[in-house]
Design a protein around this motif. Structure first.
Motif, short mmCIF file in Angstrom:
data_model
loop_
_atom_site.label_atom_id
_atom_site.label_comp_id
_atom_site.label_asym_id
_atom_site.label_seq_id
_atom_site.Cartn_x
_atom_site.Cartn_y
_atom_site.Cartn_z
N VAL A 132 10.08 3.13 5.83
CA VAL A 132 8.65 2.85 5.71
C VAL A 132 8.37 2.33 4.30
CG1 VAL A 132 8.03 5.22 5.01
CG2 VAL A 132 6.31 3.73 6.04
N VAL A 133 7.58 1.26 4.24
CA VAL A 133 7.11 0.73 2.96
C VAL A 133 5.76 1.39 2.69
CG1 VAL A 133 6.50 -1.33 1.63
CG2 VAL A 133 8.31 -1.44 3.37
N TYR A 134 5.71 2.17 1.63
CA TYR A 134 4.55 3.03 1.34
C TYR A 134 3.81 2.56 0.10
CZ TYR A 134 1.98 7.04 -0.49
OH TYR A 134 1.01 7.86 -1.01
N CYS A 135 2.49 2.76 0.09
CA CYS A 135 1.72 2.70 -1.15
C CYS A 135 0.54 3.66 -0.98
CB CYS A 135 1.24 1.29 -1.48
SG CYS A 135 0.01 0.62 -0.36
N ASP A 136 0.02 4.16 -2.08
CA ASP A 136 -1.09 5.11 -1.98
C ASP A 136 -2.33 4.42 -1.41
OD1 ASP A 136 -3.00 4.28 -4.32
OD2 ASP A 136 -1.00 4.32 -5.22
N ARG A 137 -3.25 5.21 -0.88
CA ARG A 137 -4.38 4.65 -0.12
C ARG A 137 -5.29 3.79 -0.99
NH1 ARG A 137 -9.29 5.08 2.31
NH2 ARG A 137 -9.32 4.93 4.58
N ASP A 138 -5.54 4.18 -2.22
CA ASP A 138 -6.41 3.38 -3.09
C ASP A 138 -5.81 2.01 -3.34
OD1 ASP A 138 -8.26 5.41 -3.25
OD2 ASP A 138 -7.51 6.20 -5.17
N THR A 139 -4.50 1.97 -3.56
CA THR A 139 -3.82 0.70 -3.77
C THR A 139 -3.87 -0.15 -2.51
OG1 THR A 139 -2.33 1.69 -5.41
CG2 THR A 139 -1.63 -0.38 -4.40
N GLN A 140 -3.63 0.49 -1.37
CA GLN A 140 -3.66 -0.21 -0.09
C GLN A 140 -5.04 -0.81 0.16
OE1 GLN A 140 -3.17 2.35 3.32
NE2 GLN A 140 -2.43 0.69 4.62
N LEU A 141 -6.08 -0.05 -0.10
CA LEU A 141 -7.45 -0.51 0.13
C LEU A 141 -7.78 -1.69 -0.78
CD1 LEU A 141 -10.16 -0.04 1.57
CD2 LEU A 141 -10.75 1.59 -0.24
N ALA A 142 -7.43 -1.58 -2.05
CA ALA A 142 -7.73 -2.65 -3.01
C ALA A 142 -6.99 -3.94 -2.64
CB ALA A 142 -7.35 -2.21 -4.42
N ARG A 143 -5.71 -3.81 -2.27
CA ARG A 143 -4.94 -4.99 -1.89
C ARG A 143 -5.50 -5.65 -0.65
NH1 ARG A 143 1.12 -2.34 -2.54
NH2 ARG A 143 1.27 -2.49 -4.83
N LEU A 144 -5.89 -4.86 0.32
CA LEU A 144 -6.41 -5.41 1.57
C LEU A 144 -7.74 -6.13 1.34
CD1 LEU A 144 -6.18 -5.79 4.59
CD2 LEU A 144 -7.18 -3.52 4.92
N MET A 145 -8.61 -5.53 0.56
CA MET A 145 -9.91 -6.16 0.27
C MET A 145 -9.71 -7.50 -0.42
SD MET A 145 -12.03 -2.76 -0.98
CE MET A 145 -13.44 -3.73 -1.57
N GLN A 146 -8.78 -7.55 -1.36
CA GLN A 146 -8.54 -8.78 -2.10
C GLN A 146 -7.83 -9.83 -1.24
OE1 GLN A 146 -6.06 -8.31 -5.57
NE2 GLN A 146 -6.61 -10.29 -6.40
N ARG A 147 -6.82 -9.39 -0.50
CA ARG A 147 -6.02 -10.33 0.28
C ARG A 147 -6.81 -10.98 1.41
NH1 ARG A 147 -1.35 -8.04 4.06
NH2 ARG A 147 -3.16 -7.84 5.44
N ASN A 148 -7.61 -10.17 2.13
CA ASN A 148 -8.33 -10.67 3.30
C ASN A 148 -9.80 -10.93 3.03
OD1 ASN A 148 -5.83 -9.88 4.33
ND2 ASN A 148 -6.68 -9.26 6.29
N ASN A 149 -10.22 -10.77 1.77
CA ASN A 149 -11.61 -11.00 1.41
C ASN A 149 -12.55 -10.16 2.29
OD1 ASN A 149 -13.71 -12.11 -0.11
ND2 ASN A 149 -13.96 -13.84 1.30
N LEU A 150 -12.25 -8.86 2.38
CA LEU A 150 -13.00 -7.95 3.24
C LEU A 150 -13.90 -7.05 2.41
CD1 LEU A 150 -10.17 -6.76 5.66
CD2 LEU A 150 -11.94 -8.46 6.15
N SER A 151 -14.96 -6.58 3.05
CA SER A 151 -15.77 -5.55 2.43
C SER A 151 -15.01 -4.24 2.46
CB SER A 151 -17.10 -5.39 3.18
OG SER A 151 -16.86 -4.86 4.48
#
Length: 231
Positions: A132-151
């Motif tokens: 499993v490729v893991y990252c903490d939830r705050d990092t995951q959330l920040a990356r997803l918001m930036q990558r997909n331009n999501l709220s």
């Protein structure tokens, strides 16, 4: 040859890890590529998706509009299950074909990139190793918001639609922590590759196939020796 199931979570960095394995010359089966292939116009899954979700999920050229369909299934668990029931059997057929090709080419192990490895559990029994490729939830959330331009709300909804990474790390045999610097993650990948290459777990299947071929050769010889007309 043995199978390695690799999974992660949305925006955890799984695709980047896969790229490192590919650069190392590893055999990798990317389920995302297969998933795009099996839903192309003319394939059974494409027809069934249109029947289930309507023509509004299509682009002008007839291909699936992945954004519209993705938004729909992330908000409706039942719709997600319906899509999975359509696409997963077709994806698995292609995965078997690709795995067999790598076996014939003599690879020691094959990495199967399976986003829902632990959610569906259908392929777990075939995996000698799970990663499993893991990252903490705050990092995951920040990356997803930036990558997909999501709220923040939309990003959190997409993360909640998957099994939490904190649960996946307890189910996997190996964990690649991608919470920090990429150089640290890459070192973890190199070490895991070295461990898998040193493993002798590929031998049982290889020896079994050789034994089977030897038995078949002997049988063919006996048939030619005793059953076919002799000169």
């Amino acid at each position: 040859m043995f199978l390695v199931g690799l999974t992660g979570g949305i925006a955890s960095g799984k695709s980047s890890v896969i790229q490192v394995f590919q650069q190392l010359g590893c055999a990798v089966i990317d389920v995302d590529i297969i998933a795009r292939h099996v839903v192309q116009p003319g394939y059974p899954a494409h027809r069934r998706i249109v029947e289930a979700f309507g023509r509004e999920v299509l682009l002008e050229n007839g291909e699936i509009n992945r954004k519209i369909l993705g938004d729909l299934i992330f908000k409706e668990p039942k719709q997600r299950q319906l899509l999975n029931s359509i696409t997963h059997p077709e994806i698995q057929k292609e995965m078997v074909k690709e795995t067999f090709k790598y076996f014939l080419r003599g690879y020691r192990y094959v990495i199967l990139d399976i986003p829902l490895l632990f959610e569906t559990k259908k392929l777990l029994k075939y995996m000698k190793h799970t990663v499993v490729v893991y990252c903490d939830r705050d990092t995951q959330l920040a990356r997803l918001m930036q990558r997909n331009n999501l709220s923040r709300e939309d990003a959190e909804a997409r993360i909640r639609a998957q099994l939490p990474l904190t649960e996946k790390i307890h189910l996997a045999r190996h964990v690649l922590d991608n919470s920090g610097e990429w150089s640290a993650t890459r070192r973890q990948v190199l070490l895991l590759h070295a461990e898998l290459e040193r493993s002798l777990e590929y031998l049982p299947l290889r020896l079994g196939v050789l034994a089977g071929l030897a038995a078949l050769t002997s049988l063919l010889y006996l048939l030619s020796r005793y059953l076919l007309p002799q000169p």
